[in-house]
Write an enzyme that holds these catalytic residues in place. Structure first.
Site: not given
Length: 240
Positions: A90, A112, A131
């Site tokens: 992350k 992801y 985002d």
């Protein structure tokens, strides 16, 4: 952070001073060379071409504030990628420096599903840029930016706070650039995306709720709203 010509110019002399030199100081030479050459070489003078490029702030740009969102926003826009497709790391923007930092390695056995990042010059209620998940064929390097086309908006609540995501495709990927709305994507692809965000914080005992993905028209409105919020915040900051 805006670096002026004067700041960079003074930094140059600070660096020289730190090394114990001046702009026109002589470069120390080995003993043998000194005996062979009576005249010492001079340190290179300031190069006008280099100074000119520095004055245009070619360094230390902040991806949130210095990168333009693009002339076709909110439909097509620039997206700064923080996390590559297939990554379990992350990464996220460090707001102070503008660099990409490692926030954590995901606690769950998931990666992801697509490249993930944010839209520059936007602002949301959580004080972060908006985002964006960008669907494309290949993973890309964290810190780069791609042109993306919004397909939909995924409403999300992360630990009680609104944390919506834009679902987009890369506008320069021949496999995906013709998509214009979320309903055109395979249903299983959307199920995978939703499932990832529902699960990726479970082992941290953090609750995330994901609702059905909304159409492109809703995504355009959300992007425009975040652009307006950013503009308002900028005006308030400048007026202080």
């Amino acid at each position: 952070m805006h670096c002026t010509f004067e700041t960079l110019f003074s930094s140059y002399f600070m660096a020289i001073s730190f090394l114990g030199l001046s702009a026109n100081a002589q470069v120390p030479m080995a003993e043998g060379e000194a005996n062979a050459n009576e005249t010492s070489r001079q340190a290179p003078k300031l190069n006008e071409r280099i100074l000119s490029s520095l004055s245009r702030r070619s360094v230390a740009a902040h991806p949130w504030h210095d990168l333009e969102i693009g002339p076709d926003a909110p439909n097509v826009f620039n997206c700064v990628v923080e996390i590559a497709k297939g990554s379990k790391v992350k990464y996220e923007l460090d707001k102070k420096t503008g660099m990409i930092k490692v926030d954590r390695v995901l606690y769950s056995s998931v990666v992801y599903p697509h490249n993930y990042g944010f839209i520059p010059r936007t602002l949301c209620e959580d004080n972060d840029p908006l985002d964006c998940l960008v669907i494309m064929q290949e993973p890309v390097v964290p810190g780069c930016f791609v042109r993306a086309r919004a397909l939909g908006l995924m409403p999300m609540i992360d630990q009680g706070e609104k944390d919506d995501k834009i679902i987009a495709v890369c506008a320069d990927d021949p496999e995906y650039k013709h998509y214009t709305d979320i309903k055109e994507l395979p249903p299983h692809r959307l199920t995978e995306i939703k499932r990832f965000f529902e699960d990726y914080k479970k082992n941290e005992n953090k609750e995330v709720a994901v609702n059905d993905i909304l159409p492109s028209s809703t995504a355009f409105e959300a992007i425009q709203h975040s652009m307006d919020l950013y503009g308002e915040y900028l005006l308030q900051t400048l007026s202080k």
